[in-house]
Design a protein around this motif. Structure first.
Motif, short mmCIF file in Angstrom:
data_model
loop_
_atom_site.label_atom_id
_atom_site.label_comp_id
_atom_site.label_asym_id
_atom_site.label_seq_id
_atom_site.Cartn_x
_atom_site.Cartn_y
_atom_site.Cartn_z
N ARG A 1 51.80 18.30 19.86
CA ARG A 1 53.18 18.75 20.06
C ARG A 1 53.38 20.17 19.51
NH1 ARG A 1 57.56 16.12 21.28
NH2 ARG A 1 57.44 13.98 21.91
N ALA A 2 52.88 20.41 18.31
CA ALA A 2 53.04 21.73 17.69
C ALA A 2 52.32 22.80 18.51
CB ALA A 2 52.49 21.70 16.26
N GLU A 3 51.10 22.51 18.95
CA GLU A 3 50.35 23.45 19.77
C GLU A 3 51.05 23.68 21.11
OE1 GLU A 3 46.30 22.14 20.23
OE2 GLU A 3 46.07 21.86 18.07
N SER A 4 51.59 22.62 21.67
CA SER A 4 52.25 22.70 22.97
C SER A 4 53.49 23.57 22.90
CB SER A 4 52.61 21.31 23.48
OG SER A 4 51.45 20.55 23.71
N HIS A 5 54.26 23.44 21.82
CA HIS A 5 55.47 24.25 21.68
C HIS A 5 55.09 25.73 21.61
CE1 HIS A 5 59.26 25.88 20.40
NE2 HIS A 5 59.83 24.71 20.61
N LYS A 6 54.06 26.06 20.85
CA LYS A 6 53.60 27.46 20.76
C LYS A 6 53.13 27.95 22.12
CE LYS A 6 52.10 27.29 15.97
NZ LYS A 6 50.93 27.27 15.07
N ALA A 7 52.42 27.10 22.84
CA ALA A 7 51.91 27.49 24.17
C ALA A 7 53.06 27.74 25.14
CB ALA A 7 50.97 26.42 24.70
N LEU A 8 54.09 26.90 25.12
CA LEU A 8 55.24 27.10 25.99
C LEU A 8 55.95 28.41 25.66
CD1 LEU A 8 56.86 23.55 26.25
CD2 LEU A 8 55.68 24.81 28.06
N GLU A 9 56.10 28.70 24.36
CA GLU A 9 56.74 29.95 23.96
C GLU A 9 55.95 31.16 24.46
OE1 GLU A 9 57.06 29.57 19.70
OE2 GLU A 9 59.11 28.80 19.85
N ALA A 10 54.62 31.05 24.41
CA ALA A 10 53.78 32.16 24.85
C ALA A 10 53.95 32.44 26.35
CB ALA A 10 52.31 31.87 24.54
N LEU A 11 54.25 31.42 27.12
CA LEU A 11 54.42 31.59 28.57
C LEU A 11 55.62 32.47 28.91
CD1 LEU A 11 53.75 27.97 29.85
CD2 LEU A 11 52.12 29.85 29.60
N THR A 12 56.59 32.53 28.02
CA THR A 12 57.82 33.27 28.31
C THR A 12 57.59 34.78 28.30
OG1 THR A 12 58.56 33.30 26.01
CG2 THR A 12 59.25 31.43 27.38
N GLU A 13 56.46 35.24 27.78
CA GLU A 13 56.18 36.67 27.76
C GLU A 13 56.11 37.24 29.18
OE1 GLU A 13 52.61 37.01 25.46
OE2 GLU A 13 53.57 36.24 23.65
N ASP A 14 55.76 36.39 30.14
CA ASP A 14 55.63 36.83 31.54
C ASP A 14 56.96 36.84 32.28
OD1 ASP A 14 52.96 36.94 31.10
OD2 ASP A 14 52.44 35.20 32.30
N LEU A 15 58.00 36.34 31.67
CA LEU A 15 59.28 36.20 32.36
C LEU A 15 60.14 37.44 32.17
CD1 LEU A 15 60.05 32.51 31.40
CD2 LEU A 15 59.16 33.36 33.57
N PRO A 16 61.07 37.68 33.09
CA PRO A 16 61.96 38.83 32.94
C PRO A 16 62.72 38.78 31.61
CG PRO A 16 62.20 37.86 35.12
CD PRO A 16 61.33 36.93 34.33
N LYS A 17 62.92 39.94 31.03
CA LYS A 17 63.66 40.02 29.76
C LYS A 17 65.05 39.41 29.93
CE LYS A 17 60.70 42.38 27.30
NZ LYS A 17 59.69 41.56 26.74
N GLY A 18 65.49 38.70 28.92
CA GLY A 18 66.82 38.10 28.93
C GLY A 18 66.89 36.75 29.62
N THR A 19 65.74 36.21 30.07
CA THR A 19 65.75 34.90 30.70
C THR A 19 66.15 33.84 29.68
OG1 THR A 19 63.99 35.56 32.23
CG2 THR A 19 64.36 33.20 31.96
#
Length: 145
Positions: free
Chosen positions: A62-80
């Motif tokens: 769970r802890a690793e998964s949360h970090k991994a999900l957060e890392a995916l947001t780097e590819d998203l448009p700013k302010g998403t």
């Protein structure tokens, strides 16, 4: 325009986000609430293998998964506006329950059945499509055709 988009991501499949990312980026507009979700396998669901699973596996995953999900947001448009969801259990049940809870307008899932791509969806995607109360976008893995 969908306001609440639920994206089911299999973090154990290294190609999943790469497959989904272009579609998700195209869907995200100002005012969109993007919900990234991963379903953590429950230890009891892996019962035949339970004796080989180390104690604390689910919490560590769970802890690793949360970090991994957060890392995916780097590819998203700013302010998403991004929300993270980690659930345990059966993937299609958890995705459908989360979609209902957040009042999703759209569920985005991947389908990776390269051998039977013309005939079948993967079993998880197929169940989500059949039972969802909102639209479902199934993204095919073009790299495995």
């Amino acid at each position: 325009m969908p306001r609440h988009i639920l994206v089911a991501i299999d973090l154990l499949d290294k190609d999943c986000w790469a497959m989904l990312r272009p579609e998700v980026r195209d869907l995200v507009k100002p005012g969109t609430h993007l919900h990234l979700m991963h379903v953590v396998p429950e230890q009891k669901a892996l019962s035949p293998l339970a004796q080989f699973i180390p104690e604390g596996f689910e919490d560590a995953h769970r802890a690793e998964s949360h970090k991994a999900l957060e890392a995916l947001t780097e590819d998203l448009p700013k302010g998403t506006d991004v929300h993270f969801h980690l659930r345990s259990g059966n993937v299609y049940v958890e995705v459908l329950e989360a979609a209902e809870k957040i009042e999703a307008d759209l569920i985005v899932v991947g389908s990776q059945s390269p051998d039977l791509k013309d005939y079948l969806l993967g079993p998880k995607a197929a169940r989500i499509v059949r039972h969802a109360e909102c639209s479902v976008l199934v993204v095919r893995d073009k790299g495995k055709t």
